[in-house]
Design an enzyme around this catalytic site. Sequence first.
Site, PDB file in Angstrom:
ATOM      1  CD  GLU A 108     -36.474  59.407  11.438  1.00 52.45           C
ATOM      2  OE1 GLU A 108     -36.633  59.499  10.564  1.00 52.45           O
ATOM      3  OE2 GLU A 108     -35.993  58.512  12.851  1.00 52.45           O
TER       4      GLU A 108
ATOM      5  N   GLY B  94     -42.977  53.853  11.837  1.00 57.85           N
ATOM      6  CA  GLY B  94     -43.406  54.370   9.954  1.00 57.85           C
ATOM      7  C   GLY B  94     -44.168  53.332   9.587  1.00 57.85           C
TER       8      GLY B  94
ATOM      9  CG  HIS C 187     -35.253  62.145  -2.819  1.00 55.14           C
ATOM     10  ND1 HIS C 187     -34.585  62.420  -2.366  1.00 55.14           N
ATOM     11  CD2 HIS C 187     -36.045  61.704  -2.285  1.00 55.14           C
ATOM     12  CE1 HIS C 187     -34.314  62.123  -0.822  1.00 55.14           C
ATOM     13  NE2 HIS C 187     -35.572  61.691  -0.933  1.00 55.14           N
TER      14      HIS C 187
ATOM     15  CG  ASP D   3     -36.576  56.151   2.114  1.00 53.51           C
ATOM     16  OD1 ASP D   3     -36.437  55.273   1.507  1.00 53.51           O
ATOM     17  OD2 ASP D   3     -36.165  57.075   2.138  1.00 53.51           O
TER      18      ASP D   3
END
Length: 279
Positions: A118, A144, A19, A164
């Site tokens: 998601e 994704g 992050h 991610d």
Amino acid sequence: MLSYRHLFHAGSFADVFKHVLLTQLLLSLNEKDKPYFYLDTHAGIGLYDLSHPWAQKGREFESGIKKLWGRTDIPAAMKPYMDIVRAENADGHLRYYPGSPRIARKLIRPIDRIALTELNKTDCAVLHELFARDKRVNVQLMDGLQSLKANLPPKERRGMVLIDSAFDVSREFARLAAALAEAHTRWATGTYAIWYPLMGAGVIRGFEKQIEAAGIKKVLQFELSVLSEDASTMPGSGMIIVNPPWKFDTEMRTLLRWLWSALTVDGAGGVKVNWLVRE
Ligand SMILES: C[S@@+](CC[C@H](N)C(=O)[O-])C[C@H]1O[C@@H](n2cnc3c(N)ncnc32)[C@H](O)[C@@H]1O
């Protein structure tokens, strides 16, 4: 399949690493006036309550954000990230940790746009609710890697993708490298950030080789580990960044070295900054 829940890992040293880099990439996109697009392929739920029993199980946030929380010597480059986390905890007590969608939402400007995908239905519903009244954010229940095909290239022609993955299927490294190569043929000028766990030198070398073989240029690699390699848990994680901003290598080296000093357990691990492929 899809048993992964990020709440168990929210705020860990791997999250902080990821992050902090994401924040810096978005701030760099903010430097130009033109609109941009942010795609988060594995978005999670967006905001994590660290008092939830799942977060309390391994208390992984104690290895990450908790170590930074009380520090008064945070470097200037870390401040935007810390300000975002602090904004979620206005009473000064660390309880909520923002995921990548929430961080991006705090940083984009009124002209920019976000797409979040998601695959976990429950998590996607939570995410949907979090951004329900937000016209700039589009939440999609979708795989994704499929979302790369659905969303790229964006009409803005500038922006970034965060990939991610939960790494909960075997051969994920190979799937990611192949998906990156395919996405890059659609949109060669976008910035791509791919997070990965440090899972053994052989596996990582295979991943690197596959990316090198794809013919993509300007590929920068960061790794931050805070535990020794023989630890029973993941010692650290990495990020592959395609088309990083100018000087990102040197600026992030300084920042990550500070982060390592703040997060290392007994001086273990370290920082790696490596151009996998140059211009
Ligand atoms: C590491 S977490 C994401 C964390 C988030 N990016 C953040 O930084 O706050 C990975 C997420 O991917 C989701 N997921 C697993 N398989 C997926 C797939 N094939 N496509 C999209 N999401 C997936 C999981 O449900 C989980 O929420």
